[in-house]
Design an enzyme around this catalytic site. Structure first.
Site, PDB file in Angstrom:
ATOM      1  N   GLN A  46       0.797  -1.235   0.000  1.00  0.00           N
ATOM      2  CA  GLN A  46       0.000   0.000   0.000  1.00  0.00           C
ATOM      3  C   GLN A  46       0.830   1.286   0.000  1.00  0.00           C
ATOM      4  OE1 GLN A  46      -3.667   0.512   2.603  1.00  0.00           O
ATOM      5  NE2 GLN A  46      -2.308   2.053   3.459  1.00  0.00           N
ATOM      6  N   GLU A  52      -3.246   9.277  -1.872  1.00  0.00           N
ATOM      7  CA  GLU A  52      -2.536  10.111  -0.890  1.00  0.00           C
ATOM      8  C   GLU A  52      -1.463  10.952  -1.550  1.00  0.00           C
ATOM      9  OE1 GLU A  52      -1.280   7.961   2.575  1.00  0.00           O
ATOM     10  OE2 GLU A  52      -3.278   7.211   2.958  1.00  0.00           O
ATOM     11  N   ASP A  63       4.111   0.228   4.249  1.00  0.00           N
ATOM     12  CA  ASP A  63       2.878  -0.254   4.871  1.00  0.00           C
ATOM     13  C   ASP A  63       2.344  -1.355   3.956  1.00  0.00           C
ATOM     14  OD1 ASP A  63       0.476  -0.779   6.058  1.00  0.00           O
ATOM     15  OD2 ASP A  63      -0.344   1.255   5.876  1.00  0.00           O
ATOM     16  N   GLU A 117       4.840  -1.567   8.374  1.00  0.00           N
ATOM     17  CA  GLU A 117       3.534  -1.502   9.047  1.00  0.00           C
ATOM     18  C   GLU A 117       2.657  -2.665   8.574  1.00  0.00           C
ATOM     19  OE1 GLU A 117       1.927   2.454   8.683  1.00  0.00           O
ATOM     20  OE2 GLU A 117      -0.123   1.705   8.630  1.00  0.00           O
ATOM     21  N   ASP A 173      -1.165  -1.047  12.686  1.00  0.00           N
ATOM     22  CA  ASP A 173      -2.220  -0.077  12.330  1.00  0.00           C
ATOM     23  C   ASP A 173      -3.563  -0.797  12.445  1.00  0.00           C
ATOM     24  OD1 ASP A 173      -4.012   1.635  11.129  1.00  0.00           O
ATOM     25  OD2 ASP A 173      -3.142   1.501   9.124  1.00  0.00           O
ATOM     26  N   LYS A 201      -4.443   6.829  15.080  1.00  0.00           N
ATOM     27  CA  LYS A 201      -5.401   7.514  14.207  1.00  0.00           C
ATOM     28  C   LYS A 201      -6.642   7.823  15.042  1.00  0.00           C
ATOM     29  CE  LYS A 201      -4.338   5.062   9.864  1.00  0.00           C
ATOM     30  NZ  LYS A 201      -4.696   3.832   9.100  1.00  0.00           N
ATOM     31  N   ARG A 225      -5.461   9.715   7.388  1.00  0.00           N
ATOM     32  CA  ARG A 225      -6.166   8.671   6.655  1.00  0.00           C
ATOM     33  C   ARG A 225      -6.027   8.932   5.157  1.00  0.00           C
ATOM     34  NH1 ARG A 225      -8.873   5.078  10.095  1.00  0.00           N
ATOM     35  NH2 ARG A 225      -8.387   3.811   8.269  1.00  0.00           N
ATOM     36  N   SER A 226      -6.458   7.959   4.375  1.00  0.00           N
ATOM     37  CA  SER A 226      -6.373   8.172   2.918  1.00  0.00           C
ATOM     38  C   SER A 226      -7.393   9.207   2.439  1.00  0.00           C
ATOM     39  CB  SER A 226      -6.521   6.849   2.179  1.00  0.00           C
ATOM     40  OG  SER A 226      -7.612   6.113   2.678  1.00  0.00           O
ATOM     41  N   LYS A 257       2.793  10.396  10.032  1.00  0.00           N
ATOM     42  CA  LYS A 257       2.538   9.841   8.691  1.00  0.00           C
ATOM     43  C   LYS A 257       1.328  10.553   8.108  1.00  0.00           C
ATOM     44  CE  LYS A 257       1.105   5.510   6.520  1.00  0.00           C
ATOM     45  NZ  LYS A 257       0.528   4.181   6.739  1.00  0.00           N
TER      46      LYS A 257
HETATM   47  C1  2PG Z   1      -3.016   3.358   6.462  1.00  0.00           C
HETATM   48  C2  2PG Z   1      -3.801   4.568   6.014  1.00  0.00           C
HETATM   49  C3  2PG Z   1      -2.913   5.695   5.574  1.00  0.00           C
HETATM   50  P1  2PG Z   1      -6.289   4.272   5.273  1.00  0.00           P
HETATM   51  O1  2PG Z   1      -3.343   2.222   6.142  1.00  0.00           O
HETATM   52  O2  2PG Z   1      -2.064   3.521   7.218  1.00  0.00           O
HETATM   53  O3  2PG Z   1      -1.972   5.306   4.598  1.00  0.00           O
HETATM   54  O4  2PG Z   1      -4.711   4.224   4.986  1.00  0.00           O
HETATM   55  O5  2PG Z   1      -6.604   5.633   5.781  1.00  0.00           O
HETATM   56  O6  2PG Z   1      -6.940   3.963   3.940  1.00  0.00           O
HETATM   57  O7  2PG Z   1      -6.553   3.214   6.289  1.00  0.00           O
HETATM   58 MG    MG Z   2      -1.763   1.281   7.510  1.00  0.00          MG
END
Ligand code: 2PG
Ligand code: MG
Length: 416
Positions: A156, A198, A235, A278, A303, A326, A355-356, A377
């Protein structure tokens, strides 16, 4: 004491052009308004199963304008803990699905902003209290993949960490050079196809590993030393790849067992200057995480694995050695802070993360600085929902000046 005199929710739009919820909290003495705080809920694409649940945006707005407003009005805005506890009680569910994590996080963060504004302090300063603080080390995406690029590659986030930089500002200077060099390399072979969610380049690669080699090439093209000046963070977001007991890498049409994935990642760490990975395994696979953390000898971040949940961190027992924080994964500012506290108690590192789906909201930068979380991040080095956050970090670094704690990059990531 400043008390909440009004709360308002509204429907606004995020970086993917999807609706989200904004909260505005007005505080005052008596009926005289003193200050306003505002925050917007972000949204993920690769979400962990254990994340707090959002509700439909119209419903979130209604919840803010009725039940939440009625419950929080007249409360002291500076008691974040009491405000968040009230929100949690009012919701009453295990997963925040009644009020909605989106409604709750927007209000919780807006209260923090309003409290800081009523004290005429920037939020980071309000959160830090008397503690000395400094800037976090950024993880910055260069290529976006996985759920943020329609699965074009499986991994990702291909990110850089400026491990040799002496300041936040210098890290951004170097990142700008690497980002430009990576774009130039793609353009040269006719593979520059815009950016993913992103802001990282669209990953036009034949294999997942090719992106790693290109990243090292871009660091060198930028005139920087891979592994010394600039290193790599990944990640894997492995829950997205997990199907029926194994990990499916669609780009290479390969299915790997946990043991094979473990071996592949160790090989990557040997070949490339990777300092952080990650979610290397699926969110339920604590045993695989634990074995990998033990073997890898680098930063291993949870995460989807932790979903910013204090209890999951307290029970982790060596699966991972760092926690992604987050706020919208858990729903309130206080619960996010409790998770960071649990991480510190366990000797784990922390990384505040966007977040994305993001907006112009820069609250997370203030949380990282104010709470002393040493990494941040935010996504890539393009698109203004990302740049707004990097630029806010620059302003804070300037405001701190010589009072800042030493920039922690070289301490955190000593050359291997
Ligand atoms: C992640 C986030 C940010 P998402 O997985 O760490 O890159 O992605 O907000 O889509 O969960
Ligand atoms: Mg992640």
């Amino acid at each position: 004491m400043a008390r909440i005199i009004e709360i308002k929710g509204r429907r606004v739009w995020d970086s993917r052009g999807r609706p989200t919820v904004e909260a505005e909290v007005v505080v005052g003495r008596g009926t005289t308004p003193l200050a306003v705080g505002r925050a917007i809920a972000p949204a993920g694409a690769s979400t962990g199963a254990g994340e707090a649940k959002s509700v439909e945006v119209g419903q979130a707005v209604r919840n803010i304008n009725t039940r939440i407003r009625d419950a929080l009005r007249a409360m002291s805005v500076t008691d974040q803990h009491a405000l968040d506890r009230r929100l949690i009680e009012l919701d009453g569910s295990a997963d925040k699905s009644r009020l909605g994590a989106n409604a709750m996080v927007a209000v919780s963060l807006a209260c923090a902003h309003a409290a800081a504004a009523s004290l005429k302090k920037p939020l980071w300063r309000h959160l830090a209290g008397e503690r000395r603080v400094g800037l976090p080390v950024p993880q910055i995406q260069i290529f976006g993949g996985g759920a943020h690029a329609r699965g074009r590659v499986d991994v990702q986030d291909y990110m850089i960490v400026c491990t040799g930089a002496g300041s936040f500002a210098e890290a951004l200077e170097w990142t700008a050079q690497v980002y430009a060099a990576a774009g130039a390399r793609l353009a040269k072979r006719g593979a520059l196809q815009g950016v993913a969610d992103e802001g990282g380049y669209w990953p036009a690669f034949k294999t997942n590993e090719e992106a790693l080699a290109e990243l090292v090439g871009a660091i060198a093209d930028a005139g920087l030393e891979p592994g010394t000046d600039v290193s790599i963070a990944l990640d894997i977001a492995a829950s997205q790849l997990y199907r029926g007991g194994s990990y499916h890498f669609a780009l290479e049409n390969r299915t790997l067992s946990a043991e094979q994935l473990h071996a592949m990642l160790l090989r990557w760490i040997e070949r490339y200057p990777i300092v952080s990975i990650e979610d290397p395994f699926a969110e339920h696979d604590a045993a695989a995480m634990r074995a990998f953390t033990k073997a890898a000898g680098i930063q291993v971040v949870g995460d989807d694995f932790f979903v910013t949940n204090e209890q999951k961190v307290r029970n982790a027992d060596g699966a991972c050695n760092a926690v992604l924080l987050k706020p919208n994964q858990v729903g309130t500012v206080s619960e996010t802070l409790a998770c960071w506290q649990a991480a510190r108690d366990a000797g784990y590192r922390g990384i505040v993360s966007a977040r994305s789906g993001e907006t112009e909201d820069v609250s997370i930068v203030h949380l990282a600085v104010g709470w002393g979380v040493p990494q941040l991040k935010v996504g890539s080095f393009s698109r203004s929902e990302r740049m707004a956050k990097w630029n806010e970090g620059l302003r804070i670094e300037e405001a701190l000046g010589a009072k800042a704690l030493p920039y922690p990059a070289r301490r955190l990531f000593k050359p291997r």
